[in-house]
Design a protein around this motif. Structure first.
Motif, mmCIF file in Angstrom:
data_model
loop_
_atom_site.group_PDB
_atom_site.id
_atom_site.type_symbol
_atom_site.label_atom_id
_atom_site.label_comp_id
_atom_site.label_asym_id
_atom_site.label_seq_id
_atom_site.Cartn_x
_atom_site.Cartn_y
_atom_site.Cartn_z
ATOM 1 N N VAL A 223 0.835 -1.238 -0.194
ATOM 2 C CA VAL A 223 -0.215 -0.029 0.014
ATOM 3 C C VAL A 223 0.982 1.438 -0.077
ATOM 4 C CG1 VAL A 223 -1.707 1.280 1.227
ATOM 5 C CG2 VAL A 223 -1.878 -1.201 1.150
ATOM 6 N N LYS A 224 1.754 1.193 0.884
ATOM 7 C CA LYS A 224 2.799 2.309 0.913
ATOM 8 C C LYS A 224 3.630 2.507 -0.446
ATOM 9 C CE LYS A 224 3.701 1.515 5.751
ATOM 10 N NZ LYS A 224 4.780 1.369 6.858
ATOM 11 N N HIS A 225 3.849 1.487 -1.099
ATOM 12 C CA HIS A 225 4.547 1.467 -2.280
ATOM 13 C C HIS A 225 3.921 1.926 -3.546
ATOM 14 C CE1 HIS A 225 8.153 -0.002 -4.881
ATOM 15 N NE2 HIS A 225 7.373 -0.572 -5.649
ATOM 16 N N ALA A 226 2.481 1.444 -3.532
ATOM 17 C CA ALA A 226 1.724 1.907 -4.353
ATOM 18 C C ALA A 226 1.624 1.928 -5.603
ATOM 19 C CB ALA A 226 1.349 3.631 -4.186
ATOM 20 N N ALA A 227 2.740 0.844 -5.997
ATOM 21 C CA ALA A 227 2.881 0.747 -7.568
ATOM 22 C C ALA A 227 2.845 -0.962 -7.910
ATOM 23 C CB ALA A 227 4.216 1.283 -7.988
ATOM 24 N N PRO A 228 2.548 -1.462 -8.806
ATOM 25 C CA PRO A 228 2.672 -2.762 -9.161
ATOM 26 C C PRO A 228 4.205 -3.369 -8.947
ATOM 27 C CG PRO A 228 1.338 -1.860 -10.745
ATOM 28 C CD PRO A 228 1.978 -0.651 -10.012
ATOM 29 N N GLU A 229 4.281 -4.632 -8.691
ATOM 30 C CA GLU A 229 5.446 -4.968 -8.721
ATOM 31 C C GLU A 229 5.388 -6.572 -9.419
ATOM 32 O OE1 GLU A 229 8.577 -3.877 -8.457
ATOM 33 O OE2 GLU A 229 8.240 -1.880 -7.842
ATOM 34 N N TYR A 230 6.228 -6.790 -10.074
ATOM 35 C CA TYR A 230 6.272 -8.291 -10.590
ATOM 36 C C TYR A 230 7.692 -8.965 -10.273
ATOM 37 C CZ TYR A 230 2.228 -6.684 -12.974
ATOM 38 O OH TYR A 230 0.847 -5.894 -13.242
ATOM 39 N N VAL A 231 7.813 -9.909 -9.361
ATOM 40 C CA VAL A 231 9.080 -10.384 -8.859
ATOM 41 C C VAL A 231 9.000 -11.771 -9.134
ATOM 42 C CG1 VAL A 231 10.425 -10.488 -6.742
ATOM 43 C CG2 VAL A 231 8.459 -8.944 -6.964
ATOM 44 N N ALA A 232 10.013 -11.904 -10.015
ATOM 45 C CA ALA A 232 10.360 -13.495 -10.556
ATOM 46 C C ALA A 232 10.857 -14.180 -9.514
ATOM 47 C CB ALA A 232 11.319 -13.755 -11.717
ATOM 48 N N LYS A 233 11.784 -13.746 -8.524
ATOM 49 C CA LYS A 233 12.133 -14.523 -7.419
ATOM 50 C C LYS A 233 11.610 -13.822 -6.038
ATOM 51 C CE LYS A 233 16.758 -15.333 -9.678
ATOM 52 N NZ LYS A 233 16.285 -16.746 -10.109
ATOM 53 N N SER A 234 10.758 -14.677 -5.367
ATOM 54 C CA SER A 234 9.961 -13.984 -4.232
ATOM 55 C C SER A 234 10.674 -13.690 -3.349
ATOM 56 C CB SER A 234 8.987 -15.221 -3.948
ATOM 57 O OG SER A 234 9.448 -16.612 -3.413
ATOM 58 N N SER A 235 12.064 -14.338 -3.216
ATOM 59 C CA SER A 235 12.804 -13.861 -1.967
ATOM 60 C C SER A 235 13.200 -12.527 -1.978
ATOM 61 C CB SER A 235 14.049 -14.862 -1.978
ATOM 62 O OG SER A 235 14.722 -14.677 -3.316
ATOM 63 N N GLU A 236 13.051 -11.785 -3.144
ATOM 64 C CA GLU A 236 13.518 -10.416 -3.367
ATOM 65 C C GLU A 236 12.331 -9.419 -3.114
ATOM 66 O OE1 GLU A 236 15.055 -10.215 -7.009
ATOM 67 O OE2 GLU A 236 16.708 -11.496 -6.879
ATOM 68 N N LEU A 237 10.964 -9.909 -2.895
ATOM 69 C CA LEU A 237 9.943 -9.243 -2.698
ATOM 70 C C LEU A 237 9.912 -8.037 -1.613
ATOM 71 C CD1 LEU A 237 6.832 -8.445 -3.586
ATOM 72 C CD2 LEU A 237 6.185 -10.304 -2.167
ATOM 73 N N TYR A 238 10.349 -8.742 -0.490
ATOM 74 C CA TYR A 238 10.182 -8.007 0.786
ATOM 75 C C TYR A 238 11.162 -6.594 0.635
ATOM 76 C CZ TYR A 238 9.168 -7.066 5.727
ATOM 77 O OH TYR A 238 8.956 -6.457 6.647
ATOM 78 N N GLU A 239 12.308 -6.659 0.029
ATOM 79 C CA GLU A 239 13.405 -5.549 -0.073
ATOM 80 C C GLU A 239 12.901 -4.575 -1.188
ATOM 81 O OE1 GLU A 239 18.050 -4.925 -0.967
ATOM 82 O OE2 GLU A 239 16.961 -7.125 -0.495
#
Length: 401
Positions: free
Chosen positions: A289-305
């Protein structure tokens, strides 16, 4: 015929005769090449007209390409699905078009896709076996494994990768019982037709996306009287995107809180998630919600960062618990700000190409409509309840008087 006619009227020495033979052969070859190249236009128009599925595409390929290319040993079309990592085969078996699906990239089609991943060139990924019985002992073991629906005894086998925007979308194979059946003209024709098949497969994918959007539109119209977002909306989104788990979080922008439990669909490995009753400020969803933009993360381990989180402050890890490899996380926006977050979770790694992203965001917009319908219904229900209370109070006052 020309040579016989010349010999019957003119006495030629052997050298001249050979020269004439080569010239006539070259002329005939050029004429046939011109016929084949012109035919690719006809084939292209045919295979891109009124298509909705791979069987229709295959039927047209078999009908038109067979007029110019020796396919006595078979025709095979393998469609590669980047979302599910499956190969869907279509072939002609016993005069009937048959289909099958495999989740393993084995056999010759899998070999071609792997070769393209390594070389990143179309020619580097092609596989042409000119005389299978003679070449068999020198071929890599993997090439000896036949693909689903493939005929067992062809001598000549040609496999080419089907590419769209440099991404592999499948493999096309023509096969012949005759050794050395394909020359350079045949290879060029199959390559050109392959380009059109790639476009057709891309258009079929967009057609499928359009049908899903129409289905979601009908669901939203039919289920306006719901205080909660219909589960059928989330089910349709998960099936359309081929995600393993789809979760829709509803967000109150004024109160800056989530409405729980979330609406989800898919098979969970940890059933405790369905009982979630709170979302912390360090949770992935809060960060989204704070980020407010879509993100498409191929490696889920990188999502949080990527969302701006700090690993040492994170509590729990849904991706790790559920064996999620790739994640699409899309804030759902309304006229007054964010009204929800749509999360698509995949247990197979995704590429997330442009059409897949655009489709996911269009579905998030439908989810936004569902959320706004829910909010409007709740507001109307609250107003109705208040009016009923006022009416009851007036009634009691009237009776007392």
């Amino acid at each position: 015929y020309a040579l016989v006619h010349i010999q019957s009227t003119v006495v030629l020495d052997q050298t001249t005769l050979q020269a004439l033979e080569q010239a006539i052969g070259a002329g005939l070859g050029s004429a046939w090449a011109l016929v084949c190249y012109r035919a690719t236009g006809e084939i292209s128009r045919a295979i891109n007209a009124d298509l909705s599925n791979a069987r229709d595409l295959f039927a047209k390929l078999h009908q038109y390409l067979g007029n110019y290319i020796d396919m006595s040993g078979g025709l095979l079309l393998a469609e590669y699905d980047h979302e599910t990592k499956e190969l869907r085969y279509t072939a002609l078996v016993d005069a009937e078009i048959t289909s099958s699906t495999t989740s393993e990239l084995h056999g010759r089609c899998g070999y071609v896709l792997d070769q393209y991943a390594r070389s990143r060139t179309e020619r580097g990924a092609e596989l042409y076996i000119r005389d299978y019985p003679r070449e068999r002992d020198g071929l890599p073991t993997r090439i000896l494994d036949m693909d689903n629906q493939e005929v067992s005894n062809p001598s000549s086998l040609l496999f080419i990768p089907l590419l769209l925007r440099e991404l592999p979308v499948g493999v096309l194979s023509v096969q012949s019982f005759n050794p050395n059946a394909y020359d350079e003209v045949d290879l060029d024709v199959v390559r050109q037709v392959g380009n059109q098949v790639s476009l057709a497969l891309g258009n079929m994918r967009l057609f499928r996306y359009g049908r899903v959007q129409a289905t979601l539109g009908r669901i939203l119209v039919q289920e306006l009287d719901k205080s909660r977002v219909p589960t059928s909306v989330v089910e349709a989104i998960r099936e359309a995107t081929r995600a393993d788990v789809c979760v829709l979080y509803l967000y109150d922008n004024d109160a800056e809180t989530f409405e729980l439990p979330s609406v989800f669909d898919g098979k969970l490995l940890n059933t405790d998630f369905s009982q979630q009753t709170a979302v912390s400020e360090d949770d992935v969803i809060s960060l989204a919600v704070k980020h407010a933009a879509p993100e498409y993360v191929a490696k889920s381990s990188e999502l949080y960062e990527i969302l701006g989180g700090h690993a040492n402050r994170r509590r729990g890890n849904f991706e790790s618990r559920e064996k999620i490899l790739s994640v699409a996380i899309i804030p759902v926006k309304g006229p007054d700000g964010i009204v929800g977050v749509l999360v698509l979770n995949y247990r197979k790694e995704q590429i997330f190409d442009a059409p897949q992203k655009q489709f996911a965001e269009s579905l998030a917009a439908y989810a936004g409509v569902a959320i706004r319908n829910s909010i409007a219904f709740q507001a109307a229900a609250a107003s109705e309840e208040w009016l009923l209370k006022v009416h009851a109070a007036v009634q009691r006052s009237t009776n007392a008087i």
